[in-house]
Write an enzyme that holds these catalytic residues in place. Structure first.
Site, short mmCIF file in Angstrom:
data_model
loop_
_atom_site.label_atom_id
_atom_site.label_comp_id
_atom_site.label_asym_id
_atom_site.label_seq_id
_atom_site.Cartn_x
_atom_site.Cartn_y
_atom_site.Cartn_z
N LEU A 105 -31.26 -63.58 -25.34
CA LEU A 105 -31.89 -64.90 -25.30
C LEU A 105 -33.36 -64.83 -24.96
O LEU A 105 -34.07 -65.83 -25.08
CB LEU A 105 -31.19 -65.78 -24.24
CG LEU A 105 -29.69 -65.94 -24.39
CD1 LEU A 105 -29.13 -66.72 -23.21
CD2 LEU A 105 -29.36 -66.66 -25.69
N ALA A 106 -33.83 -63.68 -24.49
CA ALA A 106 -35.18 -63.62 -23.97
C ALA A 106 -35.77 -62.23 -24.11
O ALA A 106 -35.04 -61.26 -24.32
CB ALA A 106 -35.15 -64.01 -22.49
N VAL A 158 -38.60 -59.61 -21.98
CA VAL A 158 -39.11 -59.47 -20.63
C VAL A 158 -40.43 -58.71 -20.64
O VAL A 158 -40.53 -57.62 -21.18
CB VAL A 158 -38.06 -58.77 -19.74
CG1 VAL A 158 -38.64 -58.41 -18.39
CG2 VAL A 158 -36.83 -59.66 -19.58
N ASP A 199 -21.33 -60.81 -16.58
CA ASP A 199 -21.84 -60.12 -17.77
C ASP A 199 -22.28 -58.68 -17.48
O ASP A 199 -23.42 -58.30 -17.78
CB ASP A 199 -23.02 -60.95 -18.31
CG ASP A 199 -23.27 -60.71 -19.80
OD1 ASP A 199 -22.44 -60.03 -20.44
OD2 ASP A 199 -24.30 -61.19 -20.31
N1 LIG Z 1 -36.29 -57.83 -12.72
C1 LIG Z 1 -36.31 -56.93 -13.72
N2 LIG Z 1 -36.90 -55.73 -13.55
C2 LIG Z 1 -36.94 -54.82 -14.56
N3 LIG Z 1 -36.40 -55.02 -15.79
C3 LIG Z 1 -35.79 -56.20 -16.03
C4 LIG Z 1 -35.72 -57.21 -15.02
N4 LIG Z 1 -35.06 -58.27 -15.53
C5 LIG Z 1 -34.74 -57.93 -16.81
N5 LIG Z 1 -35.17 -56.69 -17.13
C6 LIG Z 1 -34.98 -56.01 -18.43
O1 LIG Z 1 -34.97 -56.98 -19.45
C7 LIG Z 1 -33.75 -56.98 -20.17
C8 LIG Z 1 -33.38 -58.39 -20.57
O2 LIG Z 1 -33.24 -59.21 -19.42
P1 LIG Z 1 -31.94 -60.12 -19.23
O3 LIG Z 1 -32.13 -60.90 -17.97
O4 LIG Z 1 -30.74 -59.27 -19.30
O5 LIG Z 1 -32.06 -61.08 -20.51
P2 LIG Z 1 -30.92 -61.69 -21.49
O6 LIG Z 1 -30.37 -62.90 -20.80
O7 LIG Z 1 -31.64 -62.04 -22.73
O8 LIG Z 1 -29.88 -60.64 -21.68
C9 LIG Z 1 -32.76 -56.29 -19.26
O9 LIG Z 1 -31.76 -55.66 -20.02
C10 LIG Z 1 -33.65 -55.29 -18.51
O10 LIG Z 1 -33.82 -54.13 -19.30
#
Ligand SMILES: Nc1ncnc2c1ncn2[C@@H]1O[C@H](COP(=O)(O)OP(=O)(O)O)[C@@H](O)[C@H]1O
Ligand SMILES: [Mg+2]
Length: 448
Positions: free
Chosen positions: A141-142, A144, A290
């Site tokens: 969905l996003a 980073v 998840d």
């Molecule tokens: N706080 C964080 N620190 C480092 N990497 C992060 C962090 N949050 C997300 N990521 C990276 O970004 C990716 C996507 O974030 P995520 O929250 O899982 O999004 P989605 O809801 O689209 O799956 C993760 O799989 C990880 O690799």
């Protein structure tokens, strides 16, 4: 016909929607036909058959990968799930689809910039220092991006893909149509339970404020565990579609070579994961639903880091206690208590005969094989499945409670993870103390 929206967004235009539906359908048929061709082929040596199956797995996985990157939305989530089932999915699927855990094709920076501006009222460069143009990761969905706050904190800025609501809305509409068709074909099982649960949880994933709150809740619940970590939310730079989190420099949980290099014992990581879920589900009744490898990092210690609280689930107290009773009954092999607990949870079968529920309960540990592995053993699974199917055919489970669906999801993902980590965790020893403490609460509540 007026219909309420699942996500609040409009679905994509009808022709796009129909096109999505048709594309998924066509690919499904093509893959199915590929397998059928091999199955029908007579006179192949076992080696040749294996080789052909492996090539077909590879082709099918690549086809699904292409389809998912084109379709986005829930199809990516489905692929993340399949790629996480290293315990049961063919290795070709795991290898190809794992890219979709955190390496989805990215959106160009101007789109990201516009989304941040809409959500936070200023451009990324005005809000942060050194907002990196290229994302560190991208998922369902996003994507980073790394950045620093003006006061010097390293952060991960999770920016929702613009327009993803409409994609998700479309998927939910299409799935609900499929579910209605399935319900007519397969009358023994009511798939609407699944739809109801999806309708409730999928739209929440689009709300990053809710996600931040869920992260904080689990962080509080597990605060006493120095070996579990949840990144802190930077609320002043967060809104519905942009979430700013403390940046965590960790190793992806499935990256075994890097874990080895860092001197981290994968088995220890598996134990922490198992305990984390026992505590979330059985003690607090609120859990991260998840746990695919893209959402889990490991730091030296080892410390397990939970990311992505988009899918988090709260269990009613009574349900949680009955679930603990069910586990005790399954572990103890107490058939009567097993059936009682299943029924208290809301499982229903067509006839009163308890055989189906007993078989279902027993299958939870049978799939680990005689060595009681903490994950599904593909060598014994066909046998367990066949027996279960035979019993269920005679007396099908007609209703399963919606609340167990995300627990089943976690159990499946955990099984895949334990296999990847080559875990030797003793599930019974690990779960029992948590379940006993909570089941005792249930008995007390029933008496009082
Ligand atoms: N706080 C964080 N620190 C480092 N990497 C992060 C962090 N949050 C997300 N990521 C990276 O970004 C990716 C996507 O974030 P995520 O929250 O899982 O999004 P989605 O809801 O689209 O799956 C993760 O799989 C990880 O690799
Ligand atoms: Mg994720």
């Amino acid at each position: 016909m007026a219909r309420t929206s699942y996500t609040g967004a409009r679905p994509l235009p009808l022709h796009t929607r129909a096109h999505r539906f048709a594309l998924v359908g066509w690919n499904f048929v093509a893959i199915y036909a590929g397998y059928k061709r091999i199955q029908r082929k007579k006179g192949l040596s076992p080696g040749e058959k294996d080789r052909r199956y492996s090539a077909q797995h590879q082709r099918a996985a690549e086809r699904i990968y292409k389809l998912a990157t084109r379709m986005e939305g829930l199809l990516i989530k489905t692929c993340q799930f399949i790629s996480s089932r290293a315990d049961v999915a063919p290795p070709e699927y795991v290898a190809v689809l794992s890219h979709l855990q955190d390496r989805v094709p990215i959106r160009p920076f101007p789109e990201v910039e516009a989304q941040v501006r809409r959500e936070l009222g200023a451009s990324p460069d005005e809000i942060y220092d050194g907002f990196e143009r290229t994302p560190v990761a991208s998922a369902s969905l996003a994507q980073v991006h790394r950045a620093r706050t003006k006061d010097g904190r390293d952060v991960a800025v999770k920016v929702q893909y613009p327009g993803i609501e409409r994609v998700v809305e479309t998927d939910l509409v299409n799935i609900s149509i499929l579910v209605r068709i399935l319900a007519r074909i397969e009358r023994n099982f009511d798939f609407r339970v699944l739809m109801d649960e999806m309708r409730k949880y999928v739209p929440r994933e689009l709300d990053f404020v809710l996600e931040g709150e869920s992260a904080e809740r689990v962080a509080r619940d597990l605060a006493h565990r120095a070996d579990i970590r949840v990144p802190k939310v930077v609320w002043e730079h967060s809104a519905r579609r942009v979430l700013t989190l403390e940046y965590i420099d960790g190793i992806k949980i499935s990256d075994i070579p890097r874990l080895d290099e860092a001197g981290i014992d994968p088995n220890q990581v598996a134990l922490i994961m198992t305990e984390a879920y026992c505590e979330q589900i059985l003690v607090h009744g609120f859990f991260h639903a998840d746990p695919h490898p893209g959402n889990l990092l490991v730091m030296p210690g080892p410390v397990v880091v939970f990311l992505d609280f988009g899918l988090a689930k709260e269990l009613p107290d009574e349900f949680r206690r009955n679930y603990a009773r069910l586990i005790i009954a399954i572990i103890g092999g107490d058939h009567e208590a097993m059936v009682q607990a299943f029924r208290a949870l809301g499982f229903k079968t067509r006839s009163d005969d308890p055989e189906s529920l007993i078989a279902l309960g027993k299958s939870f540990f049978e799939v680990g094989g005689p060595e009681a592995k903490p994950y599904v053993d593909v060598d014994v699974m066909p046998e367990v499945n066949e027996r279960l199917a035979r019993i269920l055919k005679a007396n099908p489970v007609t209703e399963i409670p919606g609340d167990v669906l995300l627990i089943f999801r976690v159990i499946g993902l955990m099984s895949g993870l334990q296999k990847r980590l080559d875990s030797r965790v003793n599930m019974i020893d690990t779960i029992t103390p948590y379940a006993e403490a909570e089941a005792a609460g249930a008995a007390g509540a029933a008496a009082g």
